[in-house]
Design a protein around this motif. Structure first.
Motif, PDB file in Angstrom:
ATOM      1  N   PRO A 186       1.033  -1.085   0.223  1.00 36.68           N
ATOM      2  CA  PRO A 186       0.125   0.016  -0.215  1.00 36.68           C
ATOM      3  C   PRO A 186       1.030   1.160   0.273  1.00 36.68           C
ATOM      4  N   ILE A 187       0.141   2.661  -0.522  1.00 30.83           N
ATOM      5  CA  ILE A 187       1.467   3.277  -0.376  1.00 30.83           C
ATOM      6  C   ILE A 187      -0.225   4.832  -0.508  1.00 30.83           C
ATOM      7  N   THR A 188       0.495   5.651   0.103  1.00 29.90           N
ATOM      8  CA  THR A 188      -0.604   7.233  -0.081  1.00 29.90           C
ATOM      9  C   THR A 188       0.187   8.107  -0.826  1.00 29.90           C
ATOM     10  N   VAL A 189      -0.494   8.501  -1.796  1.00 26.25           N
ATOM     11  CA  VAL A 189      -0.417   9.416  -2.452  1.00 26.25           C
ATOM     12  C   VAL A 189      -0.533  10.946  -2.088  1.00 26.25           C
ATOM     13  N   LEU A 190       0.068  12.111  -1.293  1.00 25.95           N
ATOM     14  CA  LEU A 190      -0.283  12.939  -0.892  1.00 25.95           C
ATOM     15  C   LEU A 190      -0.172  14.484  -1.651  1.00 25.95           C
ATOM     16  N   THR A 191      -0.898  14.936  -2.148  1.00 28.82           N
ATOM     17  CA  THR A 191      -0.578  15.962  -2.845  1.00 28.82           C
ATOM     18  C   THR A 191      -0.646  17.291  -1.784  1.00 28.82           C
ATOM     19  N   CYS A 192       0.396  18.031  -2.078  1.00 26.92           N
ATOM     20  CA  CYS A 192       0.837  19.901  -1.541  1.00 26.92           C
ATOM     21  C   CYS A 192       0.076  20.915  -2.557  1.00 26.92           C
ATOM     22  N   ASP A 193      -0.599  20.472  -3.440  1.00 22.15           N
ATOM     23  CA  ASP A 193      -0.438  21.410  -4.585  1.00 22.15           C
ATOM     24  C   ASP A 193      -1.898  22.637  -4.599  1.00 22.15           C
ATOM     25  N   MET A 195      -4.733  23.274  -5.478  1.00 25.47           N
ATOM     26  CA  MET A 195      -5.913  23.193  -5.894  1.00 25.47           C
ATOM     27  C   MET A 195      -7.269  23.311  -5.366  1.00 25.47           C
ATOM     28  N   VAL A 196      -8.108  22.808  -5.846  1.00 28.21           N
ATOM     29  CA  VAL A 196      -9.217  22.895  -5.659  1.00 28.21           C
ATOM     30  C   VAL A 196      -9.815  21.370  -5.315  1.00 28.21           C
ATOM     31  N   ASP A 197      -9.630  20.917  -3.650  1.00 29.78           N
ATOM     32  CA  ASP A 197     -10.118  19.247  -3.841  1.00 29.78           C
ATOM     33  C   ASP A 197      -8.979  18.704  -4.485  1.00 29.78           C
ATOM     34  N   ASN A 198      -7.692  18.843  -4.008  1.00 30.44           N
ATOM     35  CA  ASN A 198      -6.546  17.968  -4.696  1.00 30.44           C
ATOM     36  C   ASN A 198      -5.996  16.791  -4.456  1.00 30.44           C
ATOM     37  N   GLY A 199      -6.482  16.449  -3.348  1.00 27.94           N
ATOM     38  CA  GLY A 199      -6.355  15.224  -3.650  1.00 27.94           C
ATOM     39  C   GLY A 199      -7.034  14.512  -4.663  1.00 27.94           C
ATOM     40  N   ARG A 200      -8.978  14.601  -4.599  1.00 29.90           N
ATOM     41  CA  ARG A 200     -10.025  14.075  -5.620  1.00 29.90           C
ATOM     42  C   ARG A 200      -8.803  14.414  -7.107  1.00 29.90           C
ATOM     43  N   VAL A 230      -4.228   1.807  -2.717  1.00 30.32           N
ATOM     44  CA  VAL A 230      -3.320   3.257  -2.710  1.00 30.32           C
ATOM     45  C   VAL A 230      -4.501   4.289  -2.402  1.00 30.32           C
ATOM     46  N   THR A 231      -4.168   5.218  -1.884  1.00 28.18           N
ATOM     47  CA  THR A 231      -4.693   6.381  -1.284  1.00 28.18           C
ATOM     48  C   THR A 231      -4.306   7.961  -1.801  1.00 28.18           C
ATOM     49  N   PHE A 232      -5.655   8.511  -1.825  1.00 26.40           N
ATOM     50  CA  PHE A 232      -4.996   9.981  -2.560  1.00 26.40           C
ATOM     51  C   PHE A 232      -5.761  11.334  -1.377  1.00 26.40           C
ATOM     52  N   PRO A 233      -5.358  11.628   0.192  1.00 24.39           N
ATOM     53  CA  PRO A 233      -5.861  12.807   0.417  1.00 24.39           C
ATOM     54  C   PRO A 233      -5.766  13.711  -0.370  1.00 24.39           C
ATOM     55  N   CYS A 234      -6.399  14.355   0.553  1.00 28.41           N
ATOM     56  CA  CYS A 234      -6.421  16.074  -0.025  1.00 28.41           C
ATOM     57  C   CYS A 234      -5.607  16.846   1.608  1.00 28.41           C
ATOM     58  N   SER A 235      -4.817  17.611   1.581  1.00 24.62           N
ATOM     59  CA  SER A 235      -3.947  18.602   1.910  1.00 24.62           C
ATOM     60  C   SER A 235      -4.517  20.164   1.441  1.00 24.62           C
ATOM     61  N   MET A 236      -3.969  20.716   2.793  1.00 30.12           N
ATOM     62  CA  MET A 236      -4.359  22.124   2.568  1.00 30.12           C
ATOM     63  C   MET A 236      -2.855  22.763   3.646  1.00 30.12           C
ATOM     64  N   VAL A 237      -2.359  23.522   2.153  1.00 28.22           N
ATOM     65  CA  VAL A 237      -0.168  23.487   2.523  1.00 28.22           C
ATOM     66  C   VAL A 237      -0.556  25.003   2.384  1.00 28.22           C
ATOM     67  N   ASP A 238       0.370  26.018   3.754  1.00 27.41           N
ATOM     68  CA  ASP A 238       0.554  27.021   3.842  1.00 27.41           C
ATOM     69  C   ASP A 238       2.108  28.153   4.414  1.00 27.41           C
ATOM     70  N   ILE A 274      -4.293  18.196   6.910  1.00 26.34           N
ATOM     71  CA  ILE A 274      -4.173  16.921   5.902  1.00 26.34           C
ATOM     72  C   ILE A 274      -5.888  15.886   6.080  1.00 26.34           C
ATOM     73  N   GLU A 275      -5.732  15.275   5.100  1.00 27.71           N
ATOM     74  CA  GLU A 275      -7.290  14.679   4.869  1.00 27.71           C
ATOM     75  C   GLU A 275      -6.075  13.097   5.631  1.00 27.71           C
ATOM     76  N   ASP A 276      -7.399  12.882   7.010  1.00 30.64           N
ATOM     77  CA  ASP A 276      -6.328  11.321   7.285  1.00 30.64           C
ATOM     78  C   ASP A 276      -7.078  10.028   6.328  1.00 30.64           C
ATOM     79  N   ARG A 277      -6.530   9.794   5.560  1.00 33.73           N
ATOM     80  CA  ARG A 277      -6.919   8.697   4.782  1.00 33.73           C
ATOM     81  C   ARG A 277      -5.219   7.723   3.793  1.00 33.73           C
ATOM     82  N   PHE A 278      -4.867   7.709   4.965  1.00 38.78           N
ATOM     83  CA  PHE A 278      -3.982   7.152   4.742  1.00 38.78           C
ATOM     84  C   PHE A 278      -3.527   5.337   4.349  1.00 38.78           C
ATOM     85  N   ALA A 279      -3.005   5.189   3.163  1.00 36.89           N
ATOM     86  CA  ALA A 279      -2.772   3.587   3.172  1.00 36.89           C
ATOM     87  C   ALA A 279      -2.124   2.884   3.915  1.00 36.89           C
ATOM     88  N   GLY A 280      -1.269   3.179   4.741  1.00 39.20           N
ATOM     89  CA  GLY A 280      -0.406   2.673   5.158  1.00 39.20           C
ATOM     90  C   GLY A 280       0.474   3.447   6.644  1.00 39.20           C
TER      91      GLY A 280
END
Ligand code: CS2
Length: 500
Positions: A186-193, A195-200, A230-238, A274-280
């Protein structure tokens, strides 16, 4: 290793030693300044707080080898200069183990993405790195080389004679996931860009890429792996992270006594939700101050609309008014008034406050963060890639305001400033830094250039500016679908205010 260059094996005294990771747990795609001043710092602090040193980061730099050539000779260690209003401080970060450049090291990156000891892939590839068409779908042409490479490997039963260099971040990611599908780890792919709804968004693009490369049953293994593991959580970075200036490098060299070519600069404020949706497994980022939550959307909307939306407005109008920095722009009384109008009259009423956040205070805090002169953040830097940023920053504010029967005047001012920025940079020959620059330049070029002078401010110039503005606003994908022509008239009526 030279004595006068920062290095992991030869650290300056008088400053806390950085973390020495014992393995790579994270692959980060897009290791620019932002990652080094944000997620890498959270990872460092989490390791310090918990004593868990297994979360080393392999950074990947897609567009040029610069960051690799800055960090590899330093064993990955670099410093962060935190530039506050009153004080500044320097810290060392060791969580980045190495940086790879796919043009020369694709095989190594694919192996790291596939390794079961890697649990998380993070991304800061900027909006344009996602290879989206104006309608949001995957631009398969932009990633064609990687899709072909993936198809060839799968057709050959998983083994490739030669590994084709990855030409895109999305392509590299999908190729890495395909290689990993063999073990199924399993792996988590976490975007930090930003964008609206970046993980989706990322999940959809990855799935589209997989389907485009492997449309038949040969894609079943990869599809099943993505579905199950594989999960793709959303995240907000600042955090405000400007480009590092030569003066800042010299300043930190005086403090450390050694040269750091990998130095990054940031403001004191930092936030990560960070959306708490990790695959591992994942680093204990909460031990470093990150917020793990079920729903990132209210944080993300508030940040994109209030902070980034205001940033873009200040960048375009500030640049037009002759301000090279954001701090200069936001302290210009005319621009400050328009920034407030956008923030408090346009954007704020479209938002639902995340729990525990006072949006008005948050807005005020954003304005004072922008006014910090010591980061040196430039209007030109924030003005980059407008076609990629505007839909996420102003699009929602505009659509929601119109739906509620309001015409957002600050958005109109911002759009007029963007259009005038594009027009002026195009006519002056300076050009614009935007992946859709050619389209924009063609739209502006199609309108008559007032002869002789730049014509700004006179009647002919005004007419030309309006013609260009209307052409630019018609760019597909820029404004939300269904934006009425009457709103374009509201934007056009703002031209005079951006001409000054
Ligand atoms: C900025 C952002 O460059 C830009 O467009 O608006 O990078 C901004 O500084 C960050 O999102 C702050 O978190």
């Amino acid at each position: 290793m030279t004595e006068d260059r920062l290095h992991r094996d030869h650290l300056p005294g008088g400053i806390d030693a950085p973390v020495m990771p014992t393995s790579v747990g994270i692959v980060h795609l897009g290791i620019g300044a932002f990652h080094r001043a944000h997620q890498a710092v959270y990872t460092e602090r989490a390791a310090i707080a918990t004593g868990d040193t297994t979360w080393g980061i392999l950074g990947v730099t897609q567009r040029s080898a610069t960051v690799r050539d800055q960090l590899r000779p330093q064993g990955g260690v670099y410093s962060v200069l935190t530039a506050g209003e009153q004080e500044s401080s320097v810290e060392l970060v060791g969580s980045v183990v190495d940086v790879a450049y796919p043009a020369e090291e694709t095989e190594r990156v694919l192996a790291a993405l596939a390794a079961p000891s890697t649990h998380v892939v993070t991304l800061t590839i900027t909006e344009k790195g996602y290879a989206r068409r104006p309608d949001g779908s995957l631009d398969t042409e932009a990633v064609a080389g990687d899709l072909a490479a993936l198809a060839a490997v799968v057709a050959a039963g998983g083994a490739a004679e030669t590994v084709r260099p990855a030409a895109s971040a999305i392509g590299l990611l999908v190729r890495g996931l395909a290689q990993r599908a063999a073990s199924g780890a399993p792996i988590t792919v976490l975007t930090c860009d930003n964008m609206v709804d970046n993980g989706r968004v990322l999940e959809r693009l990855v799935r589209e890429a997989a389907d485009a490369a492997l449309p038949g049953p040969e894609g079943d293994t990869l599809r099943a792996f993505i579905d199950a593991s594989v999960t793709f959580p959303c995240s907000m970075v600042d955090r405000i992270v400007p480009a590092t200036s030569p003066e800042q490098r010299d300043q930190v060299e005086r403090t450390l006594g050694v040269r750091d070519e990998g130095l990054v600069v940031g403001e004191p404020f930092a936030q990560w939700v960070i959306e708490d949706r990790f695959a591992g497994p994942r680093p204990a980022w909460e031990a470093a101050g990150a917020t793990l939550t079920k729903d990132v959307a209210p944080f993300e909307q508030a940040k994109l609309r209030l902070l980034n939306g205001t940033h873009s407005l200040v960048a375009y109008s500030g640049w037009l008014a002759g301000h090279s920095t954001i701090a200069g722009g936001v302290t210009d009384p005319v621009i400050a008034e328009r920034a407030r109008q956008y923030l408090f009259e346009d954007a704020l009423p479209t938002l639902t406050a995340p729990e525990g956040l006072d949006l008005r205070q948050y807005g005020e805090q954003i304005l004072s963060r922008f006014a910090n002169p010591h980061t040196g953040h430039t209007t030109a830097q924030v003005a980059m890639d407008g076609t990629q940023k505007i839909p996420f920053r102003w699009g929602g504010v505009l659509a929601d305001s119109l739906a509620a029967g309001r015409e957002p005047q600050g958005v109109a001012f911002g759009l007029a400033a963007w259009a005038e920025f594009v027009r002026r940079r195009t006519h002056s020959g300076e050009g614009i830094d935007d992946p859709r620059a050619a389209e924009l330049e063609a739209l502006v070029g199609a309108a008559e250039v007032p002869g002789g002078s730049d014509g700004l401010g006179d009647v002919e110039g005004l007419a030309g500016a309006e013609e260009d503005l209307r052409a630019l606003l018609a760019l597909p994908g820029l404004l939300p679908a269904g934006t009425p022509e009457s709103f374009v008239d509201v934007v056009a009526a703002e031209i005079e205010s951006v001409l000054g």
